[in-house]
Design a protein around this motif. Structure first.
Motif, mmCIF file in Angstrom:
data_model
loop_
_atom_site.group_PDB
_atom_site.id
_atom_site.type_symbol
_atom_site.label_atom_id
_atom_site.label_comp_id
_atom_site.label_asym_id
_atom_site.label_seq_id
_atom_site.Cartn_x
_atom_site.Cartn_y
_atom_site.Cartn_z
ATOM 1 N N PHE A 13 0.834 -1.206 0.000
ATOM 2 C CA PHE A 13 0.000 0.000 0.000
ATOM 3 C C PHE A 13 0.868 1.255 0.000
ATOM 4 O O PHE A 13 0.624 2.203 -0.761
ATOM 5 N N LEU A 14 1.911 1.251 0.801
ATOM 6 C CA LEU A 14 2.803 2.409 0.867
ATOM 7 C C LEU A 14 3.578 2.593 -0.429
ATOM 8 O O LEU A 14 3.633 3.692 -0.987
ATOM 9 N N PHE A 474 0.522 20.429 1.705
ATOM 10 C CA PHE A 474 -0.361 19.262 1.653
ATOM 11 C C PHE A 474 -1.657 19.539 2.406
ATOM 12 O O PHE A 474 -2.746 19.162 1.949
ATOM 13 N N ILE A 475 -1.549 20.217 3.536
ATOM 14 C CA ILE A 475 -2.749 20.573 4.300
ATOM 15 C C ILE A 475 -3.638 21.508 3.493
ATOM 16 O O ILE A 475 -4.869 21.297 3.395
ATOM 17 N N GLU A 476 -3.061 22.540 2.910
ATOM 18 C CA GLU A 476 -3.845 23.502 2.142
ATOM 19 C C GLU A 476 -4.537 22.859 0.953
ATOM 20 O O GLU A 476 -5.654 23.228 0.591
ATOM 21 N N ALA A 537 -1.530 11.608 7.362
ATOM 22 C CA ALA A 537 -2.368 12.404 6.455
ATOM 23 C C ALA A 537 -2.273 11.865 5.028
ATOM 24 O O ALA A 537 -3.280 11.756 4.312
ATOM 25 N N ARG A 538 -1.073 11.506 4.608
ATOM 26 C CA ARG A 538 -0.907 10.976 3.261
ATOM 27 C C ARG A 538 -1.558 9.603 3.117
ATOM 28 O O ARG A 538 -2.183 9.299 2.091
ATOM 29 N N ARG A 544 -8.752 7.006 1.515
ATOM 30 C CA ARG A 544 -10.050 7.616 1.213
ATOM 31 C C ARG A 544 -10.304 7.653 -0.286
ATOM 32 O O ARG A 544 -11.399 7.373 -0.762
ATOM 33 N N ASP A 545 -9.267 7.979 -1.077
ATOM 34 C CA ASP A 545 -9.413 8.022 -2.536
ATOM 35 C C ASP A 545 -9.705 6.640 -3.101
ATOM 36 O O ASP A 545 -10.515 6.484 -4.029
#
Length: 596
Positions: A13-14, A474-476, A537-538, A544-545
């Motif tokens: 997965f990574l 990445f947050i933005e 977060a990544r 989720r995608d």
């Protein structure tokens, strides 16, 4: 009796989804590592880990290494044959250049395999890991003749490698080193001195041992500026590569250790041994740091590996161990008691370990990818960014992952209650083996000192600024997505804590360096939490995608839940570290030495 199952699904997965490793096919060796080849390599590594290496873990610990009266050292039963399989299978040279017998595949893949091998049997994998480190130093600084003579046989597992730094009177302060080198008329050097804590310094799993030894040439400058690096084989090597007579190096004793007992930790005595200069005189530290930087990333990976195997056994035990009833009502009334997995605090403990493991694995692989970029790209700008990342992140990985990895092994042992304290369950071995990771390759306080005093201010703080900008970007890009807000909001707060801590340390250092240094360990752990949070977060964004695209799996669903646990329950600790950093170091330094 413990068990180990390689985390293949998570590693794939990574590599495939989070880091999309195929995007780097412009780098040497990456195009050869196709998805099918990567899968085959990982599956075979998993089989070797589970079926060959791990069954030797407990017996290797109980038998340990034995030094005989003539100075020979024998490894535990089965180690020689298992190591032979590592060599014959090409595992030692997985990412080494093909021209020397390696397979030329990405170092990122090699680290993924290394985690499995280390989880399965950390003591045995150390022989291979140290050999890879010695090969890296020779590749970077050795002469063509040294590369030709030593590297192919080391990659084949016929010969092993070591690094010789520590002496009885000096560990971290290598400038105090006394081992001396006297130049001979034939261009070689006579090496005399004593080295301690040399992992793999003497053993019977390989035909020869290639020692890389730090020593001081006669008349060299004082301190670390006068240290040179030498290759000193246990047995001399003839020009055609065949083995000659024994060299002047012997094992004076082996250490009787708390853990990693299957790894021979030796006192080595050099008595006029023949050595050959690696690189230039008085430039030994530059060459040795190639090994040390690789080793620090590897030690962080070792701590993760022990946290992982300890977690697996603790989780299995928690699902099976019947003890007491859930306070919310019996969950399995047909049984005499409920399994302890029903208790919230048991789940909290296990989730804490699991959330760390999955993020730490991502952090190790992400940093390994930066190492690949630094060594394989033709773009100077990319190389500079990757080198900046490695310099900044490597001490943090070593310090944070080993502190937490050991703590996690203890927490996993706790799941067994008193049974975790006895040898039969195997949990106490994971605790003992994990403990060394906090000590060797630079104790963790040194890692924090290196991070804050050297790596943070280097080039005007360019590396930390780049890290802050990347995470903030990445947050933005993703924080406005409704179902990602619960994950990204905590990361944004913690990133602000890191930014404020960085500014605070710089202000403190401008007036009183001790003020800043007093907060170095807290800064290292704050930085580590943010880095782990960024990895989560990544991973969450990717999971989720994939779910949104129609993929349904227990792995992805659990990934989101574990990520939410990390963000809610672990990441907020950054605020505590920030408060300690702001408190400064005055009260620490004001206590008189005699009061301790």
């Amino acid at each position: 009796m413990t068990a180990y199952q390689a985390p293949l699904t998570d590693i794939q997965f990574l590599l495939n989804d989070v880091f999309q490793i195929d995007r780097f096919n412009n780098l040497a060796g990456f195009a050869d590592a196709s998805p099918d080849l990567r899968e085959a390599v990982l599956i075979e590594a998993a089989k070797l880990s589970e079926n060959v290496l791990h069954p030797l873990n407990a017996t290797g610990d109980s038998e340990g290494c034995i030094r005989h009266d003539d100075g020979r050292v024998t490894a535990p039963r089965g180690f020689r044959d298992a190591f032979r399989r590592l060599g014959d299978g090409g595992w030692i040279g997985l990412s080494a250049p093909t021209e020397y017998g390696g397979q030329g595949l990405p170092d990122t893949l090699s680290h993924a395999v290394g985690e499995m091998f280390s989880s399965a049997n950390m003591a045995l994998e150390m022989y291979a890991g140290l050999t890879r480190g010695a090969v890296a130093a020779l590749l970077a600084h050795g002469s063509d003749e040294q590369k030709r003579l030593f590297i192919p046989r080391m990659l084949a597992g016929e010969w092993t490698g070591t690094m010789n730094l520590t002496e009885p009177h000096c560990g971290t302060d290598l400038g105090m080193m006394r081992t001396k080198a006297v130049k001979r008329s034939d261009g070689s050097y006579s090496i005399t001195g004593t080295k301690i804590f040399i992992s793999g310094g003497e053993q019977d799993i390989s035909e020869n041992i290639v020692h890389l030894v730090l020593a001081r040439v006669e008349g060299a400058p004082a301190g670390i500026k006068g240290i040179s690096l030498f290759v000193v084989p246990k047995r001399l090597v003839n020009p055609d590569g065949s083995l000659g007579r024994a060299n002047g190096v012997s094992c004076g004793s082996i250490e009787h250790k708390m853990g990693i007992r299957g790894s021979s930790t030796c006192v080595l005595n050099y008595e006029g041994a023949h050595g050959w200069l690696v690189g230039k005189e008085n430039k030994g530290m530059q060459a040795m740091f190639v090994m040390m930087n690789d080793a620090r990333l590897g030690v962080g990976m070792q701590a993760l590996s022990q946290s992982e195997v300890a977690y697996q056994n603790a989780a299995s035990y928690a699902r099976e161990r019947l003890q007491g009833r859930s306070l919310a009502g019996a969950r399995e009334p047909e049984q005499p008691a409920d399994p302890i997995i029903v208790h919230p605090d048991v789940r909290r403990t296990l989730l804490t370990i699991r959330a760390f493991n999955e993020a730490a694995r991502a952090l190790v692989l992400w940093t390994s990818l930066q190492s690949d970029i630094a060594h394989r790209t033709q773009d100077a700008g990319e190389r500079e960014m990757a080198d900046d990342h490695m310099g900044l992140v490597t001490p943090m990985i070593k310090g944070v992952l080993t502190d937490k990895g050991f703590a996690n092994a203890v927490c996993a042992q706790q799941m067994f209650g008193g049974h975790g304290y006895i040898v039969e369950t195997g949990m106490e071995q994971f605790v003992r083996d994990a403990r060394i990771t906090m000590l060797y390759e630079g104790a963790n306080g040194i890692q924090a000192l290196d991070l804050v005093a050297r790596k943070l201010p280097r080039d005007g703080g360019r590396a930390i600024k780049a890290f802050l900008a990347e995470v903030n970007g990445f947050i933005e890009d993703h924080a406005r997505t409704n179902d990602l807000k619960p994950f990204f909001a905590p990361l944004e707060l913690s990133l602000s804590d890191l930014d404020q801590a960085t500014s605070s340390l710089m202000q403190q250092a401008a007036t009183d360096l001790n003020e800043a240094i007093a907060g170095s360990t807290d800064y290292m752990h704050l930085f580590g939490l943010v880095a782990l949070g960024y990895m989560w977060a990544r991973m969450v964004k990717t999971a989720r995608d994939k779910i949104a695209a129609g993929e349904r799996s227990a792995h992805l669903a659990t990934k989101l839940l574990t990520g939410r646990f990390f963000m809610d329950r672990m990441l907020p600790e950054t605020s505590v570290h920030l408060a300690r950093i702001r408190a400064g170091g005055r009260v620490i330094m004001d206590v008189p030495a005699e009061a301790f």
